[in-house]
Write an enzyme that holds these catalytic residues in place. Sequence first.
Site, mmCIF file in Angstrom:
data_model
loop_
_atom_site.group_PDB
_atom_site.id
_atom_site.type_symbol
_atom_site.label_atom_id
_atom_site.label_comp_id
_atom_site.label_asym_id
_atom_site.label_seq_id
_atom_site.Cartn_x
_atom_site.Cartn_y
_atom_site.Cartn_z
ATOM 1 N N LYS A 215 0.864 -1.086 0.053
ATOM 2 C CA LYS A 215 0.051 0.143 -0.050
ATOM 3 C C LYS A 215 0.778 1.449 0.302
ATOM 4 O O LYS A 215 0.616 2.042 -0.541
ATOM 5 C CB LYS A 215 -1.388 -0.182 1.622
ATOM 6 C CG LYS A 215 -1.529 1.462 1.671
ATOM 7 C CD LYS A 215 -2.537 1.108 2.615
ATOM 8 C CE LYS A 215 -3.127 2.458 3.102
ATOM 9 N NZ LYS A 215 -4.146 2.719 3.605
ATOM 10 N N GLU A 221 10.456 -5.007 4.235
ATOM 11 C CA GLU A 221 10.719 -6.200 4.630
ATOM 12 C C GLU A 221 10.026 -6.629 2.490
ATOM 13 O O GLU A 221 10.815 -6.654 2.248
ATOM 14 C CB GLU A 221 9.412 -6.758 4.947
ATOM 15 C CG GLU A 221 9.435 -7.018 6.505
ATOM 16 C CD GLU A 221 9.164 -6.356 7.478
ATOM 17 O OE1 GLU A 221 9.123 -5.333 6.689
ATOM 18 O OE2 GLU A 221 8.658 -6.442 8.523
ATOM 19 N N GLU A 365 -4.762 -6.345 14.941
ATOM 20 C CA GLU A 365 -4.667 -5.071 14.092
ATOM 21 C C GLU A 365 -5.807 -3.892 14.336
ATOM 22 O O GLU A 365 -5.393 -2.883 14.534
ATOM 23 C CB GLU A 365 -3.503 -4.953 13.132
ATOM 24 C CG GLU A 365 -2.869 -3.686 12.620
ATOM 25 C CD GLU A 365 -2.475 -4.230 11.197
ATOM 26 O OE1 GLU A 365 -2.350 -3.851 10.475
ATOM 27 O OE2 GLU A 365 -1.028 -4.418 11.762
HETATM 28 O O1 F6P Z 1 3.012 -2.900 9.537
HETATM 29 C C1 F6P Z 1 1.816 -3.524 9.659
HETATM 30 C C2 F6P Z 1 1.437 -2.677 8.058
HETATM 31 O O2 F6P Z 1 1.408 -1.085 7.799
HETATM 32 C C3 F6P Z 1 0.372 -3.561 7.773
HETATM 33 O O3 F6P Z 1 -1.139 -2.622 8.289
HETATM 34 C C4 F6P Z 1 -0.005 -3.795 6.444
HETATM 35 O O4 F6P Z 1 -1.125 -4.393 6.224
HETATM 36 C C5 F6P Z 1 1.410 -3.868 6.354
HETATM 37 O O5 F6P Z 1 1.915 -3.452 6.589
HETATM 38 C C6 F6P Z 1 2.025 -3.711 4.746
HETATM 39 O O6 F6P Z 1 1.918 -2.652 5.013
HETATM 40 P P1 F6P Z 1 2.178 -1.624 3.239
HETATM 41 O O7 F6P Z 1 1.280 -2.834 2.611
HETATM 42 O O8 F6P Z 1 2.179 -0.066 2.893
HETATM 43 O O9 F6P Z 1 3.627 -2.828 2.969
#
Ligand code: F6P
Length: 557
Positions: A215, A221, A365
């Site tokens: 998102k 990661e 969460e």
């Molecule tokens: O660390 C929690 C979080 O922000 C979740 O809410 C989210 O689903 C996940 O990390 C991954 O975030 P992104 O889709 O922005 O990589």
Amino acid sequence: MTSSPDASSAPVDPTSTSAWDALRAHADGFAPSLRAWFAEDPERVSALTFDAADLHVDLSKSLVTQPILTELLALAEQTGVAQRRDAMFAGEHINVTEDRAVLHTALRLPRDASLSVDGQDVVGDVHEVLERVYAFAEKVRSGEWTGVTGERIRTVVNIGIGGSDLGPVMAYEALAPYRHAEIQCRFISNIDPTDAALTLQGLDPATTLFIVSSKTFGTLETLTNARLCKAWLLDGLAGSDADDAVAKHFVAVSTALDKVEAFGIDPANAFGFWDWVGGRYSLDSAIGTSLVVAVGPERFAELLEGMHAMDEHFRTAEPAANVPMLMGLLNVWYSNFLGAQTHAVLPYAQLLHRFPAYLQQLTMESNGKGVRYDGTAVTTSTGEVFWGEPGTNGQHAFYQLIHQGTRLIPADFIAFADPAYPLTDTQDGQSTDVHELFLANFFAQTRALAFGKTAEEVRAEGTEESVVPARVFTGDRPTASIMAQALTPSVLGQLIALYEHITFTQGAVWGIDSFDQWGVELGKQLAQQLAPAVAGEETADADPSTTALIDWYRAHR
Ligand code: F6P
């Protein structure tokens, strides 16, 4: 009686309501007896069994009486659950701490619906992206989309974490019978390099397509794994032009399309979504692209239809017959009044083996919060620990504690009339439908949990007196039974939306913001801060315990 609050007003303290006082009075000296309640009330099953879309939900084995249910519904009324629900569906900024609308329900609105939020034609935008995702998926499925060497794609690797991973993995597993025969999906989430190393093992770069799902497109990661995969790809396709290889083997899903471009992925190969979709609510956005490739646009559309059907139930059913609302209120009853700290979800469907893991992010969460949406401290415990494993595996592992332990563990049992893979076991000329054997366990477990086994019943079996106490089952261990005809894409969508709205109901009663997740930030920040010390580039500027652990690690590296 407190009047219903307005959705924009400060949260009502649930403990200040008259319903809370009444529930507290019910809870004091509460001595449930499902045996007696069923004996006294022949209508209990019909009164507490509901159909929501295609789900058949029996709540009669809940630890609840009609007077308690009446007060739980009054609690929903007095804390403004319905107003908050309506505010969510209307696109009001109910994610207060991030000042955002919460509109995952808009992702599954039919094309002819209309919803304008903050001046934006939400339905039009949603369907425009869906069409692009569908067209892309069709090309991959048909073999029209080829890798840089001209070969068709055989493996799609989704790189994402949290909501950008758990939903797609769970649904990919759940819908295994619907998958494309020649394309497999794999998923890389963990920054433990083992995950990428093992997931890429045996793959041919020429036939592998990566979907970088994030998102924010800022998650450590995911970006690290995306770089690892890019290096692996370019290494494996050394004879090809690097830009062409990335263009043919990398697509992205994100709300931050500028960052996608900066990463080196052509925006033409990117699918967007919006900040009003929470990560843990995003499977039904373009985050589901790997799933669309696996099961096809038609099946994905059925998943969306199923979610929408449950949304409509939640939006329109009267509270007394509103399944997500009732289940959310029962969870409040169990956790705030009867002391339950955890909640088990036990699917009698191997295909749902990742469903509990998916629900952990959705529920914990969302509702693991200690302050309300106006910043004041909560006045009661929130967010239970959700966990589970498919039956019957769990029966041979942790059910002992649910049956005879000292803790109250409400449990949801999920099962389907039709087996995904019907098989018959033949022994000594006798045939057994294995699905029926399986479901006999489903029915038996909820029955045992509800009604137990008395000392008299144990003695009647000729049990030696000294062992009688150990073999008694107290019963009165609450369960909900959720059944459907089959685990179709639509039914999966209904189950997901059911739990989204259960989670919503609980959060609304507690007055918390179920749509932010600030609690994940501190650990992220500290990891960045500590990284140079872990790499041995500097001395850790940390507490003595952490510093000593890093020193130990450096000495053993
Ligand atoms: O660390 C929690 C979080 O922000 C979740 O809410 C989210 O689903 C996940 O990390 C991954 O975030 P992104 O889709 O922005 O990589």
